[in-house]
Design a protein around this motif. Structure first.
Motif, PDB file in Angstrom:
ATOM      1  N   ALA A  44       0.826  -1.204   0.000  1.00  8.29           N
ATOM      2  CA  ALA A  44       0.000   0.000   0.000  1.00  8.29           C
ATOM      3  C   ALA A  44       0.858   1.250   0.000  1.00  8.29           C
ATOM      4  O   ALA A  44       0.450   2.302  -0.497  1.00  8.29           O
ATOM      5  N   SER A  45       2.076   1.138   0.546  1.00 10.12           N
ATOM      6  CA  SER A  45       3.029   2.234   0.565  1.00 10.12           C
ATOM      7  C   SER A  45       4.421   1.630   0.727  1.00 10.12           C
ATOM      8  O   SER A  45       4.550   0.453   1.096  1.00 10.12           O
ATOM      9  N   PRO A  46       5.494   2.370   0.478  1.00  7.19           N
ATOM     10  CA  PRO A  46       6.834   1.808   0.654  1.00  7.19           C
ATOM     11  C   PRO A  46       7.089   1.280   2.064  1.00  7.19           C
ATOM     12  O   PRO A  46       7.844   0.317   2.240  1.00  7.19           O
ATOM     13  N   ALA A  47       6.456   1.887   3.057  1.00 11.30           N
ATOM     14  CA  ALA A  47       6.656   1.447   4.437  1.00 11.30           C
ATOM     15  C   ALA A  47       6.108   0.053   4.694  1.00 11.30           C
ATOM     16  O   ALA A  47       6.485  -0.597   5.669  1.00 11.30           O
ATOM     17  N   ALA A  48       5.209  -0.418   3.826  1.00  4.60           N
ATOM     18  CA  ALA A  48       4.608  -1.744   4.006  1.00  4.60           C
ATOM     19  C   ALA A  48       5.360  -2.832   3.256  1.00  4.60           C
ATOM     20  O   ALA A  48       4.957  -3.997   3.285  1.00  4.60           O
ATOM     21  N   MET A  49       6.462  -2.485   2.593  1.00 11.57           N
ATOM     22  CA  MET A  49       7.218  -3.452   1.806  1.00 11.57           C
ATOM     23  C   MET A  49       8.245  -4.161   2.676  1.00 11.57           C
ATOM     24  O   MET A  49       9.028  -3.516   3.375  1.00 11.57           O
ATOM     25  N   ASP A  50       8.257  -5.491   2.629  1.00 11.59           N
ATOM     26  CA  ASP A  50       9.232  -6.278   3.376  1.00 11.59           C
ATOM     27  C   ASP A  50      10.439  -6.549   2.487  1.00 11.59           C
ATOM     28  O   ASP A  50      10.454  -7.500   1.717  1.00 11.59           O
TER      29      ASP A  50
END
Length: 279
Positions: A44-50
């Motif tokens: 949903a956003s870069p912060a949610a990427m593992d």
């Protein structure tokens, strides 16, 4: 009566740790319609990427309460989303990376820089991922190729879902689909709208590298980047001293094909400018 084994079955049967994947089992049509529904998964956003699953050697634990400027890996983000932070951000993106020739050529030359391939085709993405795993095993003693990975993505739709503002230092657009027909030009990977997205995810001073064997597409890309206020063209003298340009010319699968056919490669590079101050 059972038919011959499918490609996936064949490659799964022979897959062994550290063994290089065979390209013949991962062949797929050369281009995909970027406007089709490809059943993609994206954050949903870069912060949610593992990112830790792609660069496990760079996974890091940030002690709680310690300030961290990395928007991908912060203590609060880790607690909320159960993601393992990484010690670096991705800085180099090869959009439409194909079978990863450029990725694997750049990786040992930039061992401390995280490099990511983005590819829309399923089988081709899997090939690059498997090759990265094999190379990591083969070069375990040196730690090479820990900095390279690939994800399946449609960057025409979801580029800002993966990268924050000013994150990337280099973007490569190598031998993109020319979409010759005028009604198909809206599908070209370079356009007024997409150039604004490239400008958003690039840091000032970063470079967009383009190469093609289609002169019309070369002119199109050069004109569209030149018309964008966030980019300036890099001069020929500077290109000659840029190792990335030489690598881009020789290491991609399409580049080697053009070489075999004695074709012409057209290169143009643009630099991301500083944003003007707010009035």
């Amino acid at each position: 009566m059972a038919g011959p084994p499918k490609k996936r079955q064949k490659r799964d049967d022979i897959k062994q740790e550290g063994q290089m994947p065979q390209k013949k089992f991962y062949r797929q049509r050369a281009h995909a319609n970027p406007f089709s529904d490809h059943d993609l998964k994206y954050p949903a956003s870069p912060a949610a990427m593992d990112w830790s699953q792609h660069y496990p050697a760079f996974a890091a634990t940030v002690p709680a309460g310690v300030p961290n400027d990395d928007p991908i890996a912060t203590p609060d983000h880790d607690k909320q989303n159960h993601l393992q932070p990484i010690s670096k951000q991705v800085q180099v993106a090869d959009i439409g990376c194909g079978f990863g020739g450029l990725l694997f050529a750049l990786a040992p030359k930039m061992p401390e820089t995280l490099i990511l391939g983005l590819e829309i085709r399923t089988s081709v993405t899997e090939f690059v991922q498997e090759k990265a795993k094999a190379l990591r095993v083969q070069h375990a003693s040196t730690g090479l190729y820990q900095n390279v990975s690939c994800i399946r993505a449609n960057t025409m739709k979801f580029l800002p879902n993966f990268f924050v503002k000013g994150q990337l230092s280099k973007i490569f657009l190598c031998f993109p689909d020319p979409h010759f027909k005028a009604r198909k030009h809206k599908a070209r990977i370079v356009s007024t709208t997409l150039n604004s997205e490239y400008a958003f995810v690039m840091k000032p001073g970063g470079k967009v590298y383009t190469i093609t064997d289609v002169e019309d597409l070369h002119v199109w890309m050069a004109e569209h980047f030149a018309a964008h206020p966030s980019f300036e063209r890099v001069g020929e003298e500077e290109l000659e001293g840029d190792e990335c340009v030489g690598t881009m010319r020789t290491e991609t699968e399409e580049g080697k094909k053009v070489e075999r056919n004695s074709g012409t490669k057209y290169v143009v590079v643009f630099r991301r400018l500083e944003d003007p101050p707010w009035p």
